[in-house]
Design an enzyme around this catalytic site. Structure first.
Site, PDB file in Angstrom:
ATOM      1  N   LEU A  58       0.838  -1.201   0.000  1.00 20.21           N
ATOM      2  CA  LEU A  58       0.000   0.000   0.000  1.00 20.21           C
ATOM      3  C   LEU A  58       0.873   1.252   0.000  1.00 20.21           C
ATOM      4  CD1 LEU A  58      -2.924   1.274   0.576  1.00 20.21           C
ATOM      5  CD2 LEU A  58      -2.225   1.222   2.972  1.00 20.21           C
ATOM      6  N   CYS A  59       0.477   2.248  -0.787  1.00 19.66           N
ATOM      7  CA  CYS A  59       1.117   3.568  -0.733  1.00 19.66           C
ATOM      8  C   CYS A  59       0.016   4.623  -0.865  1.00 19.66           C
ATOM      9  CB  CYS A  59       2.212   3.715  -1.786  1.00 19.66           C
ATOM     10  SG  CYS A  59       1.611   3.796  -3.483  1.00 19.66           S
ATOM     11  N   HIS A  60       0.365   5.811  -1.354  1.00 19.10           N
ATOM     12  CA  HIS A  60      -0.620   6.887  -1.462  1.00 19.10           C
ATOM     13  C   HIS A  60      -1.593   6.681  -2.628  1.00 19.10           C
ATOM     14  CE1 HIS A  60      -1.449  11.509  -1.701  1.00 19.10           C
ATOM     15  NE2 HIS A  60      -2.465  10.851  -1.196  1.00 19.10           N
TER      16      HIS A  60
END
Length: 114
Positions: free
Chosen positions: A71-73
């Site tokens: 997961l990231c932005h």
């Protein structure tokens, strides 16, 4: 090829991955300031926060036999890390498409957008 999961499909992915006997890992590769701005704590998996630039040096901390969702932005950094993990022997790797921003828009509006 990296599996793409939507935030809406994350619970089903977690359940399916956990049914194989190992609790899945949600690997959040954003920076600490981003974690402070917005974070998630989904049920059915462990959350590990590891900034993208530290992943190569910390690779030994991750279990290659464990399902990992990254997961990231917005999904770009997490895709790069997911591909890196696949290249280093991880077999069950998924990218959370759209990142935490999509998580907020599609699944949980209480997660702040930044």
């Amino acid at each position: 090829m990296v599996e793409q999961i939507t935030p809406e499909g994350f619970a089903a992915w977690t359940q399916a991955a956990g049914a194989q006997g190992t609790a899945p890992l949600l690997l959040d590769v954003r920076e600490p300031a981003e974690w402070r701005a917005a974070s998630v704590a989904p049920q059915g998996c462990e959350l590990l926060q590891m900034p993208m630039h530290t992943v190569p040096a910390r690779l030994a901390e991750l279990d290659r036999d464990r399902p990992v969702a990254v997961l990231c932005h917005h999904g770009g950094r997490s895709m790069q890390v997911a591909m890196f993990l696949l290249q280093h022997g991880f077999e069950r790797v998924a990218n959370v498409a759209g990142g935490i921003d999509a998580w907020s828009r599609q699944l949980d509006p209480s997660v702040p957008r930044y």
